[in-house]
Design a protein around this motif. Sequence first.
Motif, short mmCIF file in Angstrom:
data_model
loop_
_atom_site.label_atom_id
_atom_site.label_comp_id
_atom_site.label_asym_id
_atom_site.label_seq_id
_atom_site.Cartn_x
_atom_site.Cartn_y
_atom_site.Cartn_z
N VAL A 71 -4.01 -1.79 3.12
CA VAL A 71 -3.50 -0.59 2.45
C VAL A 71 -3.67 0.60 3.39
O VAL A 71 -4.76 0.82 3.95
N VAL A 72 -2.61 1.37 3.54
CA VAL A 72 -2.68 2.61 4.33
C VAL A 72 -3.51 3.62 3.56
O VAL A 72 -3.26 3.88 2.38
N THR A 73 -4.51 4.20 4.19
CA THR A 73 -5.48 5.05 3.48
C THR A 73 -5.34 6.54 3.78
O THR A 73 -6.13 7.35 3.27
N GLU A 74 -4.36 6.91 4.59
CA GLU A 74 -4.17 8.34 4.87
C GLU A 74 -2.74 8.56 5.35
O GLU A 74 -2.02 7.62 5.69
N GLY A 75 -2.35 9.84 5.38
CA GLY A 75 -1.03 10.18 5.89
C GLY A 75 0.06 10.05 4.85
O GLY A 75 -0.20 9.78 3.67
N ASP A 76 1.31 10.20 5.27
CA ASP A 76 2.42 10.23 4.32
C ASP A 76 2.77 8.84 3.79
O ASP A 76 3.55 8.73 2.83
#
Length: 303
Positions: free
Chosen positions: A261-266
């Motif tokens: 899971v991407v945890t930061e940013g757009d």
Amino acid sequence: MKLIIDTDPGIDDAMAIAYAAAASEFDLIGLTTVFGNTHVHQSSRNARFLLDKLGLDLPVAEGASFPLGTDSHAPSEHVHGPEGFGDFTEVPELGLNHDLPAAEFLVEMARMYKDELVLCAVGPLTNIANAMRLDPEFSGNLGRLVIMGGAVYCSGNITEHAEANIYHDAIAADEVFSAPPETVLVGLDVTLKTLYETADFEALAQKSPNMGSFLRDISRFYLEFYKKIGGLEGCGLHDSTAVIACSHGAMFDMVETGLRVVTEGDRMGATQPDPDRPVVRVCRDVDGVGVVRLFTERVASLP
């Protein structure tokens, strides 16, 4: 099958809990609550209210108030209403929460029912991550984890990239997928193929004058959101589909893949295949007509 639902009721949560109460294959042994559609104290109050309405005397263990590493959360009032149940805003305070917080309750129940317990998580995964942090043996003790969350092969619903439950605590979700128990992910890839329309709610209310009518009434707010945002004439049976997956896996086509899971940013909250992570089973297709029929048949049996 011993079942705990980790929940943030929530209109579709109410539908899922009603289904679990009606389905004879489940021995529902409790609910744990988390922030998400509502603040966590509202989640707990709503969970206790639903159990009372269903005539069930079960523990409700209150869990996380906020995502990991933060001290704030904004509920989804525009989707579920100010109290979680659409235009039904006078939700009574009934009963008390369990003495143990959710993560400790989950750890205890997994130990007690080793390998038998299925945990169905239909909110942010904060309580599950906290249980894994609390007890390194939790994942091994748990029979299976079924998650309503993610949009692995399709677009998200809270952003272009992310599904709401994963987005609301991306760090917790990534922790869970980094060392998961036996896990099935039931995401938007399939839940948007289980459309429940106004006519379905009306038919349900006719057959189940108490619970069915309540679900019909609170759903009007939810259906209006779906119509306004997506031009749809119904709502996805998101959480109910995950509960159904706990016992009717043959209704789903699944692929095995690791997840990150991407945890930061757009792109925060994006749930992405990762071959270097432990394998989970991701639902890619579903017998949507069958899920809708099964949901109606089971919930219609309630008073």
